[in-house]
Scaffold this motif. Structure first.
Motif, short mmCIF file in Angstrom:
data_model
loop_
_atom_site.label_atom_id
_atom_site.label_comp_id
_atom_site.label_asym_id
_atom_site.label_seq_id
_atom_site.Cartn_x
_atom_site.Cartn_y
_atom_site.Cartn_z
N SER A 256 0.84 -1.20 0.00
CA SER A 256 0.00 0.00 0.00
C SER A 256 0.87 1.25 0.00
O SER A 256 0.60 2.22 -0.73
CB SER A 256 -0.92 -0.01 1.22
N ILE A 259 2.39 1.65 -3.50
CA ILE A 259 1.43 2.20 -4.46
C ILE A 259 1.22 3.68 -4.22
O ILE A 259 1.19 4.49 -5.16
CB ILE A 259 0.10 1.43 -4.37
N ASN A 260 1.11 4.05 -2.95
CA ASN A 260 0.92 5.46 -2.62
C ASN A 260 2.13 6.30 -3.02
O ASN A 260 1.99 7.44 -3.48
CB ASN A 260 0.64 5.62 -1.13
N GLN A 405 -6.64 1.37 -1.45
CA GLN A 405 -6.61 1.79 -2.84
C GLN A 405 -7.98 2.22 -3.34
O GLN A 405 -8.09 3.10 -4.19
CB GLN A 405 -6.03 0.67 -3.71
N ASN A 408 -8.24 5.67 -2.18
CA ASN A 408 -7.41 6.55 -3.00
C ASN A 408 -8.16 7.02 -4.24
O ASN A 408 -8.01 8.17 -4.67
CB ASN A 408 -6.13 5.82 -3.43
#
Length: 520
Positions: A256, A259-260, A405, A408
């Motif tokens: 996570s 990805i961020n 996600q 997000n």
């Protein structure tokens, strides 16, 4: 030594680490500011840190410490030493291969974590710095092994103190190394890479005498026969089996984060650095509370489980969760309503601008929403790991990854980089809630009487605290006080001291017996 005293010892040493870490970050921000190169450094440092958190302090520690504690209880120190030797042998040769692969594969890793750096011109610098710093994971994984052993023997001081050495090395690299590199015609920020490696060596060197004193310095096998014997040992194989679900579970949070970071690298230049600075401040309370309690409770929970003492196991969890609620909630409130003063005083110097203060503050507020969950997970997960249940936290972690996600998708378009920290905070609250529910359903955690009254008392103290922090945030222009540095520092110290007195004074008046937390 009581659990609170042990946790306090770890917290105080962690506090020393965080204070020196803040000095490091303040100097870094003041000297280097926020730019494509600082984004590149933060990405490069994040890569070995990611592997350290997943392999060293994450899956390995969570699988190794409960098995080591159970082996020590069942077979004594001789059985524990044999396990340490076998694990140490396999770990060190795995790390050698991993470090070689990391140095060779640096471009691919940087592209995977932050391809957006190709637009800002920081990609090549990030690759070079990753290659310089990747061996850091080797030192820190061995430090994690040593720390797990020492904590099982209730020797908490050395593992908790060692991070200070990294910060001292990095501070020295800024104050001494950066000017030297500039004089030699090398980009000054590369001096930080040298500081990271020196810090890793110093931390490992500090552990070795402590291990020798308790007779647990690993004997590393260098022959194929020794490695084969280590691999075939049934207790070692148990640790490795437990590592697989633990690895997947820990990887959920780190994926996570990856990805961020990838998303942040495609946002406005400086987004990675703003989030990194917010992360530093968020880790201050999360390490002082969550990490300290997790370190102290893990071996005790494992011993209680090995002795089949279910009542003590549940009581330890109850004590840890009450202490977290008591201490983490006011910290979360401070990150939410007092973020700008904190960021201004700590980072608003030198090349760090007023815009950087504003962008870092909103990122910090996102973390504040989920601080309680971030801290509580350290204790709740230990409750599963002590039972050798790695699969339940793994499943919850993967669900949290998906939730982060999804959030997000909805939050980042409007909130930009702050949406990334808010999604993490909200998802970690859900994570902690699910872990509590599952511990209760399994019967491992049975809340002791008085929780409803205790929650009401804490919330009342929070209300009084909020009034003070909101007033102080609005009454003073923290950004404008940049040139009056000592005054600004004094105001912050005064407000935080008054906040502590007001909060704990209110709780005492409402009948919370703070001394009761010392009883264990």
């Amino acid at each position: 030594m009581s659990l609170l005293k042990s946790a306090s010892t770890v917290s105080l040493l962690t506090l020393a680490s965080r204070i020196t870490g803040l000095v490091r970050d303040v100097l870094f921000s003041s000297v280097f500011g926020v730019s494509a190169l600082t984004d590149a450094y933060n990405i490069a440092f994040r890569i070995p840190n990611l592997f350290r958190r997943v392999l060293g302090e994450g899956a390995f520690t969570q699988a190794f410490v409960p098995v080591l504690a159970a082996t020590k209880t069942a077979e004594g120190e001789a059985g524990a030493k044999q396990l340490v030797d076998h694990i140490g042998t396999l770990l060190i040769w795995t790390l050698v291969l991993l470090c070689i692969a990391g140095i060779v594969g640096a471009p691919l890793m940087v592209w995977a974590i932050a391809s957006g750096l190709q637009k800002s011109g920081g990609f090549d610098a990030a690759v070079v710095m990753t290659r310089w710093m990747f061996p850091y994971i080797g030192f820190m994984s061995l430090v994690a092994l040593a720390g797990g052993i020492l904590n099982t023997w209730r020797k908490f001081v050395v593992p908790a103190a060692s991070p200070v050495l990294l910060n001292i090395a990095l501070i020295t690299s800024i104050v001494v190394g950066a000017p030297l590199f500039r004089r030699w015609g090398i980009e000054p920020i590369y001096a930080q890479c040298v500081g990271v490696m020196v810090g890793g060596v110093l931390q490992l060197a500090l552990q070795l005498p402590a291990l020798r004193r308790i007779g647990m310095l690993p004997r590393i096998g260098v022959s194929f026969v020794a490695m084969r014997a280590s691999w075939n040992d049934p207790v070692t194989r148990k640790v490795l089996r437990l590592m697989v679900p633990a690895l997947i579970g820990v990887s959920g949070a780190q994926i996570s984060l990856l990805i961020n970071t990838q998303i942040a690298s495609h946002l406005a230049e400086g987004s990675v650095s703003w989030i990194t600075n917010a992360d530093r401040l968020m880790e201050f309370p999360s390490a002082l509370l969550g990490v300290a309690l997790g370190v102290v409770l893990m071996p005790q929970l494992a011993v209680a489980r090995a002795a089949q003492d279910d009542a003590r196991f549940s009581s330890l969890l109850d004590w840890g969760l009450r202490l977290i609620l008591l201490l983490a909630l006011p910290c979360a409130l401070a990150l939410l309503v007092f973020a700008k003063p904190l960021v201004s005083v700590l980072f608003h110097n030198g090349a760090f601008s007023a815009l950087d203060v504003q962008r870092t503050s909103v990122a910090l507020m996102g973390y504040g929403t989920g601080l309680l969950g971030i801290v509580a997970i350290k204790v709740l997960a230990a409750g599963f790991y002590a039972r050798h249940d790695m699969r339940t936290p793994m499943r919850v972690s993967l669900g949290t990854l998906a939730l982060t996600q999804v959030l997000n998708i909805f939050l980042v378009p409007s909130l930009q980089h702050a949406g990334l920290t808010l999604s993490i905070g909200l998802a970690q609250l859900v994570n902690a809630g699910l872990l509590v529910l599952l511990l209760r359903r399994s019967g491992s955690f049975r809340p002791e009487p008085g929780w409803a009254r205790f929650i009401g008392q804490v919330l009342a103290g929070m209300l009084v605290l909020a009034v003070l922090l909101v007033w102080a945030n609005q009454h003073f222009d923290w950004v404008a006080l940049r040139e009056q540095r000592l005054l600004r520092i004094g105001l912050l110290a005064g407000v935080l001291a008054a906040a502590a007195v007001l909060y704990f004074g209110t709780l005492t008046l409402l009948g919370v017996r703070l001394r009761s937390f010392i009883k264990r």
